[in-house]
Write a protein that holds these residues in place. Structure first.
Motif, mmCIF file in Angstrom:
data_model
loop_
_atom_site.group_PDB
_atom_site.id
_atom_site.type_symbol
_atom_site.label_atom_id
_atom_site.label_comp_id
_atom_site.label_asym_id
_atom_site.label_seq_id
_atom_site.Cartn_x
_atom_site.Cartn_y
_atom_site.Cartn_z
ATOM 1 N N ARG A 1 0.456 5.610 -0.399
ATOM 2 C CA ARG A 1 -0.474 6.758 -0.402
ATOM 3 C C ARG A 1 0.332 8.024 -0.542
ATOM 4 O O ARG A 1 1.230 8.315 0.243
ATOM 5 N N ASP B 288 -9.984 6.429 3.601
ATOM 6 C CA ASP B 288 -9.162 6.955 2.520
ATOM 7 C C ASP B 288 -8.753 5.774 1.646
ATOM 8 O O ASP B 288 -8.695 4.636 2.133
ATOM 9 N N ALA B 289 -8.502 6.025 0.385
ATOM 10 C CA ALA B 289 -8.112 4.955 -0.534
ATOM 11 C C ALA B 289 -6.621 5.046 -0.837
ATOM 12 O O ALA B 289 -6.079 6.142 -0.970
ATOM 13 N N PRO B 290 -5.938 3.895 -0.935
ATOM 14 C CA PRO B 290 -4.521 3.951 -1.288
ATOM 15 C C PRO B 290 -4.315 4.440 -2.712
ATOM 16 O O PRO B 290 -5.182 4.243 -3.570
ATOM 17 N N VAL C 57 0.838 -1.209 0.000
ATOM 18 C CA VAL C 57 0.000 0.000 0.000
ATOM 19 C C VAL C 57 0.867 1.252 0.000
ATOM 20 O O VAL C 57 1.774 1.408 0.812
ATOM 21 N N VAL D 106 -6.496 4.465 5.809
ATOM 22 C CA VAL D 106 -6.585 3.526 4.693
ATOM 23 C C VAL D 106 -7.176 2.193 5.157
ATOM 24 O O VAL D 106 -8.052 1.618 4.493
ATOM 25 N N THR E 12 -2.224 8.061 8.545
ATOM 26 C CA THR E 12 -2.620 7.797 7.157
ATOM 27 C C THR E 12 -2.924 6.323 6.971
ATOM 28 O O THR E 12 -3.928 5.952 6.349
#
Length: 231
Positions: free
Chosen positions: A12, A58-60, A10, A53, A49
């Motif tokens: 971000r 929140d989206a990666p 992942v 995720v 963060t």
């Protein structure tokens, strides 16, 4: 055994070009149901963060987060909101209570979002407040609670939809040491006695040491993953 959460490479990032900032730089690990896991690191390390995720807030930018083997990129719109509301409970340092609403009204909120009927909402909320020894505060406004009572209210709110996972982001950061210890005991009792997976984001090494496992994030990278050793 399928992990309840599986994180695969992942990343971000925020911004573009020269202003691009990589908050996560390729993080991979698994979390199994019933574990207590501490995500630790200094301010700016990427740990918050990462929590956002994991919690599908929140989206990666790239990589995958799987929830019981399902790629969460497949979750959209109403399905995403329903999954997040039903699967996760949240306990934050800042409480995020509606100050002039009653304790009961604050605890009811996730069930309203989930579409639970009025009678059932009230039953579950009062049961959660009883469990957290706050039944006598149900009609009090949240603004009039002590810090410890506010955090117990937040935990009650996190429990009412019977979540599989509780995310606790610096859950004792605004509490004195005695009250913080009480809140920690509640969270770890829930983990042990009900099997709720507990994911704690913290820079408090003593709190992290109470977890089954410790994941250290530094500059957006996972630099250590080990069983926590209580002092």
């Amino acid at each position: 055994m399928t992990p309840i959460i599986s994180v695969k490479d992942v990343r971000r990032s925020y911004g573009r070009g020269q202003n691009r900032f990589e908050a996560l730089k390729g993080v991979s690990f698994d979390i199994f149901e019933g574990e207590s896991v501490a995500i630790v690191g200094k301010s700016g390390s990427g740990k918050s963060t990462l929590m956002h995720v994991l919690a599908l807030l929140d989206a990666p930018t790239s990589g995958t987060v799987e929830l019981e083997g399902v790629d969460t990129r497949e979750l959209r719109g109403r399905r995403l909101n329903k999954t997040r509301n039903k699967t996760f409970g949240f306990v934050f340092q800042q409480f995020f209570l509606t100050a002039n609403a009653s304790v009961l009204e604050n605890v009811l909120l996730p069930m309203k979002i989930a579409g639970v009927g009025r009678i059932e909402r009230r039953r579950r909320a009062l049961a959660a407040l009883e469990q957290l020894e706050l039944a006598d505060k149900a009609k009090n406004k949240a603004v009039n609670l002590s810090g410890g009572q506010k955090q117990r209210t937040v935990i009650a709110r996190a429990l009412v939809n019977d979540p599989r996972i509780i995310f606790a982001d610096e859950p004792t950061g605004n509490l004195d040491s005695h009250t913080g210890a009480v809140v920690e005991d509640i969270l770890f009792s829930l983990n042990r006695e009900t099997g709720i997976t507990l994911i704690v984001v913290t820079h408090d090494e003593e709190l992290a040491a109470r977890c089954d496992r410790r994941i250290l994030i530094r500059d957006g990278l996972l630099v250590d993953e080990s069983a926590a050793v209580a002092a």
